[in-house]
Design an enzyme around this catalytic site. Structure first.
Site, PDB file in Angstrom:
ATOM      1  NE  ARG A  33      24.242  30.201 -47.804  1.00  0.00           N
ATOM      2  CZ  ARG A  33      25.264  31.039 -47.875  1.00  0.00           C
ATOM      3  NH1 ARG A  33      25.066  32.310 -48.152  1.00  0.00           N
ATOM      4  NH2 ARG A  33      26.496  30.611 -47.687  1.00  0.00           N
TER       5      ARG A  33
ATOM      6  CG  ASN B  11      26.099  30.217 -52.337  1.00  0.00           C
ATOM      7  OD1 ASN B  11      26.013  30.038 -51.127  1.00  0.00           O
ATOM      8  ND2 ASN B  11      27.008  31.006 -52.882  1.00  0.00           N
ATOM      9  CD  GLU B  12      29.681  29.437 -49.630  1.00  0.00           C
ATOM     10  OE1 GLU B  12      29.009  29.155 -48.613  1.00  0.00           O
ATOM     11  OE2 GLU B  12      30.482  30.388 -49.668  1.00  0.00           O
TER      12      GLU B  12
ATOM     13  CD  GLU C 215      30.776  33.230 -51.853  1.00  0.00           C
ATOM     14  OE1 GLU C 215      30.959  33.636 -50.688  1.00  0.00           O
ATOM     15  OE2 GLU C 215      29.819  32.510 -52.182  1.00  0.00           O
TER      16      GLU C 215
ATOM     17  CD1 TRP D  65      29.619  35.353 -42.965  1.00  0.00           C
ATOM     18  CD2 TRP D  65      30.912  33.749 -42.105  1.00  0.00           C
ATOM     19  NE1 TRP D  65      30.680  35.177 -43.827  1.00  0.00           N
ATOM     20  CE2 TRP D  65      31.483  34.195 -43.316  1.00  0.00           C
ATOM     21  CE3 TRP D  65      31.559  32.744 -41.388  1.00  0.00           C
ATOM     22  CZ2 TRP D  65      32.669  33.672 -43.827  1.00  0.00           C
ATOM     23  CZ3 TRP D  65      32.742  32.224 -41.891  1.00  0.00           C
ATOM     24  CH2 TRP D  65      33.286  32.684 -43.092  1.00  0.00           C
TER      25      TRP D  65
END
Length: 697
Positions: free
Chosen positions: A140, A178-179, A341, A349
């Site tokens: 990603r 996302n982030e 989140e 991770w």
């Protein structure tokens, strides 16, 4: 362009960025009714599970008390299985199920994960590394925000999504990407866009040469087309070129988010908000720079092997400043904010993926709430059974049914918030708490500039800031991280740690603040350079001399094997990384002196009265922050500002008429509350990972 004109250009852009928080607050007021206090949601990925399980899962989510869910974050391949062919039918069915169980939906743009057909047809969209190699499909954030085709094509997908769901009352809001992080790409489009960005910023090549100091080492340019993205691995590259490149990378991120928001707004109804979820990097300029967002949200994970916490098992609770500092950093930029989140339990991770201590997840939830957050999401509802994030906990385990320990703690927090909603407080925030309100003057650009040219490998910019921040939190002080365009007058004390780049205008503003009764604390590496990162053509840091009531004669950097000490009030404090050796004017107090080296007896800490206010200069970066704490202790005592003396890891905040205390330390702490205080949650003995909530009078 002269330096003065360039400064005005930069200042105008900065003001536009920081006005973001003012302009969006009015838009955001109705999104989160004050009486709700906060709300809780959970990510769900319908595309990961057999459709026969969706209703069971979403029903379970609602039964556990969650109010929102979150779809389509990484689903571009399912939304557009082939070029120009869109399939929203599966997502429609998931949205309908969420609505059936009274769950609002946050819809996401999937730009973090482009589909393989797009990557293979247009491999130039992939980020290129400095060595010429490219990223590939299967991860990603591998597509470049600087690639012109990717930017334009992704907006087509977003337009289709927004047309489909923009007027849907079941969609509560939108999360972009996302982030998102700084877009670092060495591809051809990034090179072209970097040159165009520089031309827009400087106007002409002479202004760029002046700002970059290109006369040094024969670095002068005659056209913008001669400028390349700087080689970060090449020794001696122009520091200002590298600084501007990092600014450009941040701009590419913030502008891409703005482009997405503009497209969505064409179709979204006024009740749908737009945000994104930043990772709290304190050297990132893109956070708060996207003017089209309604507010900011952030992501926070606490247990992944990188922080020891307090005591031998502190790693199970986490580093106590991580949530607190993220709250205090983002709230001034975006008075309405949320956490998109928050860790639900063990992750997969990190470097060492330990189990959190029982109660730790609930502790983090309450700590997020204490800072003023309007919502908290968790990643994710169901633990994944395949993919990169196998072993990552969810609210329920891999069977899709059994709540995890963290899931039960989320459920407990939701019930406690509902109890508070039924027991509203009309109490006032205690005056002594308000009297301690302190700002930390901070600019991520300054941090990047320092980190590009540290002068000593033992210097840690964020660690230096934390020494002041942690001391203030032990005082029980509410803290805001502010930018130089914000209002200074509301803060009794402002701390400016290692604020190396300062314009004369900022120095004038700080001087006015002090003369009008403000109390300023500055530390090493402050005001050594102008706003362009150039040393003053004057004595070292001379524009600060009126403020500090003295001169900085020189600075020293010690070797780790040969630390030295500063003496203040008969106590010794060790230091290594940076020391400003000072000479004081008549009337300026010398609070601390160097010892043990050839400049023993020279001043290290000063206190100067100026107008109706004071300036304290801490000319050393201590090993452990104890000197910084001692200086602040002495200052607040001199100013007659009452402070608490909470142990490290005990944090106390107030919001909505409630007091909230959390304990990250390894020992129980007895809280003292005013007589007549009504305790709603917990008790006055606060255990490790404990939470105490009370009504103020």
């Amino acid at each position: 362009m002269s330096k003065q004109k360039l400064f005005r250009f930069l200042l105008l852009n900065f003001l536009l960025v920081t006005l973001f928080s003012t302009s969006t607050l009015a838009q955001s007021r109705n999104y989160f009714p004050p009486e709700d206090l906060t709300s809780v949601g959970a990510y769900y990925y319908p595309e990961h599970w057999d459709e026969s399980q969706w209703e069971r899962d979403i029903k379970k989510m609602a039964e556990m008390g969650f109010e929102f869910t979150h779809f389509a974050e990484f689903a571009w391949a399912q939304l557009e299985p082939e070029e120009g062919v869109y399939d929203f039918s599966w997502l429609d069915r998931a949205v309908a199920l969420a609505d059936k169980y009274n769950l609002k939906v946050v819809m996401c743009t999937s730009t973090a994960t482009p589909p393989v057909w797009l990557v293979r047809k247009h491999p130039d969209i992939l980020k290129q590394h400095e060595d010429g190699t490219k990223m590939d499909h299967g991860s990603r954030q591998h597509a470049s925000f600087s690639n012109e085709y990717y930017r334009s094509y992704s907006l087509k997908m977003i337009e289709e999504l927004a047309q489909h769901y923009g007027n849907d009352d079941r969609i509560f809001g939108w999360q972009l990407d996302n982030e998102p992080a700084a877009n670092v790409d060495f591809g051809d489009d990034a090179q072209k866009r970097f040159r165009a960005w520089l031309k827009e910023k400087y106007g002409n090549i002479e202004a760029l040469n002046d700002a970059w100091g290109t006369n040094f080492w024969s670095g002068t340019y005659t056209t913008f087309d001669q400028i390349n993205i700087p080689k970060h691995t090449q020794w001696g590259m122009n520091l200002y070129q590298r600084l501007d490149h990092s600014r450009f990378c941040d701009y590419e991120t913030s502008s891409f988010l703005d482009d997405q928001a503009v497209v969505i707004r064409q179709f979204a109804n006024p009740n749908q908000w737009i945000t994104t979820n930043y990772i709290p990097y304190y050297d990132a300029r893109y956070a708060g720079a996207s003017k089209e967002l309604d507010f900011i949200s952030y992501t926070r994970y606490m247990i992944y092997g990188e922080h020891h916490g307090i005591g031998p098992k502190g790693y199970r609770v986490g580093e106590y400043s991580r949530i607190a500092m993220a709250n205090d950093f983002y709230r001034p930029l975006s008075p309405i904010y949320g956490v998109m989140e928050l860790q639900p339990g063990q992750v997969n991770w990190g470097s060492i993926n330990s189990q959190p201590l029982p109660r730790a997840v609930r502790l983090w939830l309450w700590h997020v709430f204490a800072g003023g957050s309007k919502f908290t999401f968790t990643y994710r509802f169901r633990a994944p059974i395949y993919g990169y994030e196998q072993y990552h906990y969810g609210i329920v385990g891999p069977d899709g049914v059994t709540p995890t320990p963290g899931g039960l703690e989320y459920e407990a927090f939701i019930k406690e918030i509902k109890m508070l909603r039924n027991n509203p407080s009309k109490g006032q925030i205690p005056q002594d708490y308000l009297n301690r309100e302190t700002a930390i003057l901070y600019d991520p650009d300054n941090t990047v500039a320092i980190n590009n040219n540290k002068q000593t490998n033992v210097w840690d910019t964020e660690g230096h800031v934390l020494k002041y921040y942690k001391a203030l939190k032990t005082f029980g002080a509410p803290v805001d991280f502010i930018r130089d365009s914000m209002d200074f007058a509301k803060y009794p004390v402002i701390v400016a740690p290692a604020y190396q780049q300062m314009s004369l205008q900022l120095i004038d503003k700080l001087t006015e603040y002090v003369k009008n009764g403000g109390n300023l604390v500055m530390s090493v590496r402050t005001g050594h350079q102008d706003e362009f990162g150039h040393l003053w053509q004057a004595k070292h840091a001379e524009p600060l001399y009126e403020l500090i009531g003295g001169e900085i004669e020189f600075y020293d950097l010690l070797r780790p094997f040969a630390p030295d000490t500063v003496v203040m009030d008969n106590k010794r404090y060790a230091w290594t990384s940076w020391g400003d050796i000072m000479h004081t004017n008549k009337g300026t107090e010398s609070w601390g002196t160097f010892s043990g080296d050839y400049y023993a007896g020279k001043t290290a800490v000063t206190f100067n009265k100026l107008g109706n206010g004071t300036v304290t200069y801490v000319g050393v970066d201590s090993h452990d922050g104890k000197l910084e704490r001692a200086v602040l202790d002495k200052l607040y005592d001199r100013l007659a500002i009452e402070v608490k003396d909470y142990p490290e890891g005990v944090m106390v905040e107030y919001r909505d008429g409630y007091g909230i205390a959390v304990n990250y330390s390894n020992i129980a702490y007895p809280m003292e509350l005013p007589a007549g205080t009504e305790i709603l949650i917990g008790n006055t003995t606060l255990p490790t990972a404990g939470v105490l909530v009370w009504k103020t009078k």
